[in-house]
Design an enzyme around this catalytic site. Structure first.
Site, PDB file in Angstrom:
ATOM      1  N   THR A 180       0.866  -1.187   0.000  1.00  0.00           N
ATOM      2  CA  THR A 180       0.000   0.000   0.000  1.00  0.00           C
ATOM      3  C   THR A 180       0.900   1.233   0.000  1.00  0.00           C
ATOM      4  O   THR A 180       2.007   1.188   0.533  1.00  0.00           O
ATOM      5  CB  THR A 180      -0.880  -0.034   1.267  1.00  0.00           C
TER       6      THR A 180
ATOM      7  N   ILE B   6     -13.312  -3.929   2.699  1.00  0.00           N
ATOM      8  CA  ILE B   6     -12.560  -2.679   2.579  1.00  0.00           C
ATOM      9  C   ILE B   6     -11.695  -2.530   3.823  1.00  0.00           C
ATOM     10  O   ILE B   6     -12.167  -2.752   4.941  1.00  0.00           O
ATOM     11  CB  ILE B   6     -13.522  -1.470   2.439  1.00  0.00           C
TER      12      ILE B   6
HETATM   13  N1  ASP Z   1      -3.946  -1.534   4.993  1.00  0.00           N
HETATM   14  C1  ASP Z   1      -4.247  -2.150   3.730  1.00  0.00           C
HETATM   15  C2  ASP Z   1      -5.567  -2.892   3.828  1.00  0.00           C
HETATM   16  O1  ASP Z   1      -5.828  -3.483   4.841  1.00  0.00           O
HETATM   17  C3  ASP Z   1      -3.203  -3.087   3.272  1.00  0.00           C
HETATM   18  C4  ASP Z   1      -1.795  -2.563   3.294  1.00  0.00           C
HETATM   19  O2  ASP Z   1      -1.462  -1.658   4.030  1.00  0.00           O
HETATM   20  O3  ASP Z   1      -0.981  -3.042   2.490  1.00  0.00           O
HETATM   21  O4  ASP Z   1      -6.301  -2.905   2.868  1.00  0.00           O
END
Ligand code: ASP
Length: 326
Positions: A194, A223
């Protein structure tokens, strides 16, 4: 001991806590990651030369969304149906203006759409078909879903399916009996990059933004925290925060807002607040795996995580930049 890293104005970014294990990061791949992080910082810095904090955030994130290396825009994790759906959010600190989108499947740069929601609508959060209709109405660049799909993420999806079948207890598993404990976290690779940015502009304005393809093999409209204001992204007049990690934990703990709230209510510094949340609250709830980047209004830079690593970097007013992985 050196004091905290402090900038007059600039940008701090992350490319997710889902770093490859050090032994899998070939020198070529490491160079690609470092180069792309540097390009993102340069784009953010260039945008801040005569722009606002939100320009710095959007331009820094755009570079990482367009790169197949990160789990945002092109190169996003795949949903269980083999398609990409993306989430993004942005917030400015001085006025608490915010925009967020989720389950968006055809917008090339979701962070740009989040900004449009913030600036061109009276709303904060739009999802799915409605968000796409708003995107088209505002003339944003649209791309077929296949454009986001990469070979590497197809393999990651297969891997996630296999691990879930083996009962590794990812957040996608439904129907886990109450007496079966959550598994020990093995690695954070399922989060896979992310991206996020926090900018402080010359006028002292703060903006934070986050963009993601979510977790591999997600389904049932799952989500994560990234588009949730207060969870994955938050900005106030005290600080800006962008998070990455196991989203469910970041939502439950309202992590990004908690950093700002600790500063406001406890009077602690941004570094102390982040330390309390990442190494205190989340660590105590393992697998509350993750990390975040933050900027205090005095320009204090924080990049912290409780995982093996986090792709990250910062650039100051002179354009001096620094990137890191582990
Ligand atoms: N926080 C993001 C999610 O849970 C994933 C990530 O940080 O890579 O969708």
């Amino acid at each position: 001991m050196p004091g905290p890293d402090r900038i007059r104005w600039g940008v701090v970014i992350h490319g997710g806590v889902g770093v490859l294990p050090e032994e899998d990061l070939t020198p070529e791949l490491e160079r690609d990651y470092r180069d792309t992080l540097a390009q993102s910082l340069e784009a953010g810095h260039a945008a801040l030369l005569d722009g606002r904090a939100e320009d710095g955030v959007v331009e820094a994130i755009r570079v990482m969304e367009d790169s197949p290396l990160f789990n945002a825009g092109r190169g996003s994790n795949l949903d269980a149906d083999g398609r990409v759906s993306t989430d993004a959010s942005i917030m400015t600190g001085e006025d608490l203006a915010a925009g967020a989108v989720a389950e968006v499947t055809t917008v090339r740069n979701p962070i740009e759409l989040a900004r449009m929601v913030m600036e061109r609508s009276p709303n904060v959060f739009m999802v799915g078909a409605g968000a796409e209709a708003f995107a088209r109405l505002n003339g944003i660049e649209i791309t077929p879903n296949e454009w986001f799909v990469t070979e590497r993420r197809l393999r990651a999806l297969e891997d996630a399916v296999a691990r879930e079948a083996a009962g590794d207890g990812t957040p996608n598993v439904l129907g886990r009996p109450a007496d079966v404990p959550l598994p020990k976290p093995d690695s954070s690779t399922r989060f896979a990059g992310t991206v996020g940015a926090v900018a402080l502009d010359r006028a002292g304005r703060i903006c934070a933004g986050t963009s993601t393809g979510g977790m591999a093999n997600k389904r049932f409209g799952r989500i994560g925290d990234s588009p949730v204001i207060g969870a994955g992204t938050y900005a106030s007049d005290l600080c800006g925060v962008s998070c990455t990690g196991w989203g469910e934990y970041f939502i439950r703990n309202a992590v990004a807002h908690d950093v700002a709230a600790r500063m406001a209510y406890l009077g602690v510094t941004v570094g102390e607040a982040v330390d309390q949340v990442i190494h205190g609250t989340l660590q105590a709830q393992r697998p509350g795996l993750g990390g975040l980047v933050a900027l205090g209004r005095d320009g204090t830079v924080v990049m912290d995580f409780n995982t093996a690593g986090m792709y990250r970097g910062r650039v100051d007013q002179e354009g001096a930049l620094d990137v890191g992985i582990y």
